[in-house]
Design an enzyme around this catalytic site. Structure first.
Site, mmCIF file in Angstrom:
data_model
loop_
_atom_site.group_PDB
_atom_site.id
_atom_site.type_symbol
_atom_site.label_atom_id
_atom_site.label_comp_id
_atom_site.label_asym_id
_atom_site.label_seq_id
_atom_site.Cartn_x
_atom_site.Cartn_y
_atom_site.Cartn_z
ATOM 1 C CB ALA A 1 30.925 31.533 56.130
ATOM 2 N N GLY B 1 34.977 36.948 50.757
ATOM 3 C CA GLY B 1 33.729 37.117 49.245
ATOM 4 C C GLY B 1 32.699 36.943 49.135
ATOM 5 C CB ILE B 2 30.539 34.883 46.410
ATOM 6 C CG1 ILE B 2 31.067 35.394 44.951
ATOM 7 C CG2 ILE B 2 29.592 33.920 46.379
ATOM 8 C CD1 ILE B 2 31.423 34.689 44.143
ATOM 9 C CB SER C 1 33.378 28.809 37.804
ATOM 10 O OG SER C 1 33.594 30.099 36.740
ATOM 11 C CE1 TYR D 1 37.865 27.396 40.783
ATOM 12 C CE2 TYR D 1 37.626 28.596 38.623
ATOM 13 C CZ TYR D 1 37.064 28.036 39.379
ATOM 14 O OH TYR D 1 36.461 29.433 40.090
HETATM 15 N N1 LIG Z 1 35.245 35.557 41.915
HETATM 16 C C1 LIG Z 1 34.825 35.163 40.761
HETATM 17 O O1 LIG Z 1 34.716 35.669 39.808
HETATM 18 C C2 LIG Z 1 33.595 33.422 40.382
HETATM 19 C C3 LIG Z 1 33.630 33.134 39.921
HETATM 20 C C4 LIG Z 1 33.077 32.347 39.462
HETATM 21 C C5 LIG Z 1 32.997 31.245 40.579
HETATM 22 N N2 LIG Z 1 33.532 31.684 41.754
HETATM 23 C C6 LIG Z 1 33.429 31.015 42.964
HETATM 24 O O2 LIG Z 1 32.726 31.146 43.511
HETATM 25 C C7 LIG Z 1 32.933 30.418 44.757
HETATM 26 C C8 LIG Z 1 33.469 32.030 46.353
HETATM 27 O O3 LIG Z 1 34.648 32.917 45.887
HETATM 28 P P1 LIG Z 1 35.055 33.649 45.970
HETATM 29 O O4 LIG Z 1 35.122 34.105 44.481
HETATM 30 O O5 LIG Z 1 34.587 34.253 47.164
HETATM 31 O O6 LIG Z 1 36.823 33.781 46.643
HETATM 32 P P2 LIG Z 1 37.157 33.874 47.368
HETATM 33 O O7 LIG Z 1 36.980 35.592 48.540
HETATM 34 O O8 LIG Z 1 38.967 33.595 47.605
HETATM 35 O O9 LIG Z 1 36.376 33.000 48.789
HETATM 36 C C9 LIG Z 1 37.258 31.482 49.061
HETATM 37 C C10 LIG Z 1 36.566 31.494 50.347
HETATM 38 O O10 LIG Z 1 37.241 29.409 50.018
HETATM 39 C C11 LIG Z 1 37.440 29.778 51.686
HETATM 40 N N3 LIG Z 1 38.777 28.360 51.079
HETATM 41 C C12 LIG Z 1 39.524 28.053 50.672
HETATM 42 N N4 LIG Z 1 40.040 27.190 50.343
HETATM 43 C C13 LIG Z 1 39.373 26.680 51.725
HETATM 44 C C14 LIG Z 1 39.804 25.557 52.437
HETATM 45 N N5 LIG Z 1 41.522 24.539 52.519
HETATM 46 N N6 LIG Z 1 39.135 24.931 53.581
HETATM 47 C C15 LIG Z 1 38.409 26.163 53.683
HETATM 48 N N7 LIG Z 1 37.472 27.191 53.451
HETATM 49 C C16 LIG Z 1 38.161 27.308 51.977
HETATM 50 C C17 LIG Z 1 38.043 30.199 51.794
HETATM 51 O O11 LIG Z 1 38.334 30.740 53.132
HETATM 52 P P3 LIG Z 1 39.541 32.085 54.215
HETATM 53 O O12 LIG Z 1 38.161 33.180 53.847
HETATM 54 O O13 LIG Z 1 40.197 31.264 54.995
HETATM 55 O O14 LIG Z 1 40.284 32.373 53.256
HETATM 56 C C18 LIG Z 1 36.742 31.526 51.032
HETATM 57 O O15 LIG Z 1 36.899 32.191 52.069
HETATM 58 C C19 LIG Z 1 34.102 29.687 44.715
HETATM 59 O O16 LIG Z 1 33.780 28.125 44.913
HETATM 60 C C20 LIG Z 1 35.162 29.595 43.666
HETATM 61 O O17 LIG Z 1 35.902 28.752 43.148
HETATM 62 C C21 LIG Z 1 34.038 32.901 42.252
#
Ligand SMILES: NC(=O)c1ccc[n+]([C@@H]2O[C@H](COP(=O)([O-])OP(=O)(O)OC[C@H]3O[C@@H](n4cnc5c(N)ncnc54)[C@H](OP(=O)(O)O)[C@@H]3O)[C@@H](O)[C@H]2O)c1
Length: 281
Positions: free
Chosen positions: A11, A14-15, A138, A164
């Site tokens: 939470a 990003g998303i 994804s 991934y």
């Molecule tokens: N960005 C893209 O283009 C894209 C495309 C397809 C799918 N996705 C998916 O979308 C989802 C959200 O990703 P995002 O793009 O918003 O990336 P992001 O900004 O890196 O956010 C990832 C989130 O996951 C949390 N997280 C990571 N490791 C964790 C852990 N060990 N314990 C608890 N929380 C953890 C992070 O916590 P912190 O805030 O503490 O870092 C952050 O809040 C992911 O599942 C990703 O695979 C993203």
């Protein structure tokens, strides 16, 4: 009074952040499972200030540590009677092979296994809430190379994108199995691709992966735009008949052929259940 009780991982960036802001405006009570309590508390106050919704809560949960996931589930079970929406949003890609606290390969642990434990630990609350479970997958699932003899990437050279992609394929497997097994108990499950989104995703990549992310950056959509399919799935009415489906741009989309492998998804379920057994009670 809040209209829905919603639990979300990832939470604080990003998303996930944009999802929380949008659902807070729709009067959801939101329980944010975060690994960084300070960052979580700061964001909680931002959400309350921006939306005037006071029903926003922070629970410590490091998805790279099964005991932490179990403790977060205990806290939720002690505080709530039911959960209506569970959004398994947290995830990431890791440049080099790393292991979680419990010795699982990090991509597998954070993107799949921790959420598998969370869902199964919360099942009584999910059943009571006739919950919708939303798994952020994804398009990278198309790169998957599932190898059930080496789920931990210990016997093959590690590839960040293949690890991934495989974990994101597992999100779809998990979604379909949840829909099949728990549909009769009133639970629905959805997987989604959020788009190519400009977030913290991939910032730790090195080499060619880093270059690819840099080249893609100008074509990426905002985090707010990337959250729209998750928000749609959390709020939409009359979508339960689509339970088990994979969504893109708020619509049902096709998956790779590998994602329809029923034997594979049942095998993943059984192996994952063995891995979480000691943490499930
Ligand atoms: N960005 C893209 O283009 C894209 C495309 C397809 C799918 N996705 C998916 O979308 C989802 C959200 O990703 P995002 O793009 O918003 O990336 P992001 O900004 O890196 O956010 C990832 C989130 O996951 C949390 N997280 C990571 N490791 C964790 C852990 N060990 N314990 C608890 N929380 C953890 C992070 O916590 P912190 O805030 O503490 O870092 C952050 O809040 C992911 O599942 C990703 O695979 C993203």
């Amino acid at each position: 009074m809040p209209i829905k009780t919603t639990v979300i991982t990832g939470a604080t960036s990003g998303i996930g952040k944009e999802t929380v802001l949008a659902l807070a405006k729709k009067d959801h009570a939101i329980y944010m499972l975060v690994r960084n309590a300070q960052k979580g508390e700061q964001f909680r106050q931002e959400v309350i200030a921006a939306t005037k919704n006071k029903h926003i809560y922070v629970i410590a949960c490091d998805l790279a540590d099964m005991e932490s996931v179990r403790n977060a589930a205990y806290t939720l079970k002690a505080s709530l009677l039911a959960i209506n929406i569970l959004i398994n949003n947290a995830g990431g890609i890791f440049a080099a092979r790393e292991e979680s606290k419990d010795g699982y390969e990090m991509t597998f642990a954070v993107n799949h296994l921790s959420h598998f434990l969370l869902v199964n630990s919360l099942m009584p609350l999910l059943e009571k809430g006739q919950a919708r479970i939303i798994n952020v997958s994804s398009e990278a699932h198309r790169m998957a190379k599932p190898n059930f003899n080496d789920l931990q990437w210990a016997k093959r050279p590690y590839s960040a994108w293949k690890a991934y992609g495989t974990a994101k394929l597992f999100n779809i497997y998990f979604t379909r199995t949840l829909a099949t097994r728990f549909g009769p108990k009133g639970i629905s499950a959805f997987a989604l691709h959020p788009g190519l989104v400009n977030t913290g995703f991939g910032v730790g990549l090195t080499g060619i992966g880093k270059t690819l992310m840099w080249l893609a950056r100008p074509f990426m959509i905002s985090a707010e735009a990337g959250a729209q399919t998750t928000i749609y799935l959390a709020n939409a009415t009359r979508i339960d008949s689509k339970s088990g489906s994979y969504f893109k741009n708020k619509r049902v989309a096709s998956t790779s052929a590998a994602a329809t492998d029923e034997l594979g998804r049942n095998r993943l379920w059984d192996l994952s259940m063995e891995m979480i057994a000691t943490f499930l009670n």
